[in-house]
Write an enzyme that holds these catalytic residues in place. Structure first.
Site, mmCIF file in Angstrom:
data_model
loop_
_atom_site.group_PDB
_atom_site.id
_atom_site.type_symbol
_atom_site.label_atom_id
_atom_site.label_comp_id
_atom_site.label_asym_id
_atom_site.label_seq_id
_atom_site.Cartn_x
_atom_site.Cartn_y
_atom_site.Cartn_z
ATOM 1 N N ASP A 105 5.543 23.466 16.493
ATOM 2 C CA ASP A 105 5.591 23.793 17.901
ATOM 3 C C ASP A 105 4.639 24.667 18.021
ATOM 4 O O ASP A 105 3.706 25.451 17.391
ATOM 5 C CB ASP A 105 6.824 24.769 18.026
ATOM 6 C CG ASP A 105 8.071 23.726 17.655
ATOM 7 O OD1 ASP A 105 8.016 22.645 17.568
ATOM 8 O OD2 ASP A 105 9.027 24.537 17.562
HETATM 9 N N1 URA Z 1 11.300 23.812 13.005
HETATM 10 C C1 URA Z 1 11.289 24.259 14.523
HETATM 11 O O1 URA Z 1 11.870 24.482 15.223
HETATM 12 N N2 URA Z 1 9.712 24.377 14.815
HETATM 13 C C2 URA Z 1 8.495 24.246 14.196
HETATM 14 O O2 URA Z 1 7.475 24.251 14.492
HETATM 15 C C3 URA Z 1 8.855 23.590 12.787
HETATM 16 C C4 URA Z 1 10.124 23.573 12.255
#
Ligand code: URA
Length: 234
Positions: free
Chosen positions: A103
């Site tokens: 993310d």
């Molecule tokens: N899980 C999440 O919620 N975000 C990420 O970036 C990776 C795994």
């Protein structure tokens, strides 16, 4: 393979630059100056030198990056900065892409490669490649929370696979290891136990560990050992 394609794949010069470099006698093949960059070579057995330096052939590139906050894991985005923006020009010529997504506000280890087939396998749910994340949560996790998360929780329509959690004494920090990669998976897992992720940093991907010497936004090529180790997972 043509010399200009070879040099461009190795990130050393574009095809146009190669033509100019050849014309000015800056490229040799097996010790002989070539004046045109369209001649064919065997990339594995012929020795190509550019400005006196040997250029060795590697079919694919694998990079580890310590992703900072604020960058999206994509090759291009109309609005946001992408992880590719952190690379130099040489690497940007190589058609690299992030192997999986983090993310925008997740930090840490991301692998960039141009090896589509291996990336596909590394990300395949069938291969169960593990990924560990250091996390912080808003509220302390109870034993029941850890138990539910480890067994699998419903993240609105999907039951997560078993995972592993090591909690620190504070119970609001720890390491979670998952073997899949659904959209916002860890954030949604914590929401499933009425909690919230406040910090997320990936620290391993398969057999690869985030190099502690890499500052946020820095990257380096995987060593030959790391490369072999990554690919031995699939
Ligand atoms: N899980 C999440 O919620 N975000 C990420 O970036 C990776 C795994």
């Amino acid at each position: 393979m043509r010399v200009d394609k070879f040099l461009s794949e190795m990130g050393k010069a574009s095809r146009t630059e190669s033509a100019k470099l050849a014309k000015s006698g800056k490229i040799t093949v097996n010790g002989v100056i070539i004046k045109k960059a369209d001649i064919h070579i065997d990339p594995y057995n012929d020795e190509v030198k550019l400005l006196g330096q040997v250029v060795s052939y590697k079919k694919y590139t694998y990079i580890m990056m310590n992703k900072p906050e604020g960058y999206v894991s994509a090759t291009e985005d109309g609005r946001e900065k992408t992880v590719l923006d952190l690379l130099n020009d040489e690497e940007r010529k190589k058609d690299l892409f992030p192997c999986g997504r983090l993310d925008k506000n997740t930090l840490g280890l991301i692998i960039l490669t141009n090896d589509g087939e291996s990336a596909h396998k590394l990300l395949s749910p069938k291969k169960h490649v593990s990924k560990s994340y250091r996390f912080k949560s808003k509220l302390p996790l109870t034993d029941d929370d850890v138990d539910s998360l480890e067994k699998g929780v419903d993240i609105v329509g999907y039951l997560t696979k078993p995972c592993k959690i090591q909690l620190d004494e504070s119970r609001t920090e720890g390491i979670i290891t998952i073997t899949e990669g659904k959209y916002h998976q860890i954030k949604r897992m914590l929401e499933a136990v009425d909690n919230k992720i406040t910090y997320l940093e990936r620290i391993t991907f398969g057999n690869i560990k985030l190099d502690k010497d890499l500052e946020r936004g820095e990257w380096r090529h995987l060593t030959n050992e790391e490369e072999a180790s990554l690919l031995s997972d699939i």
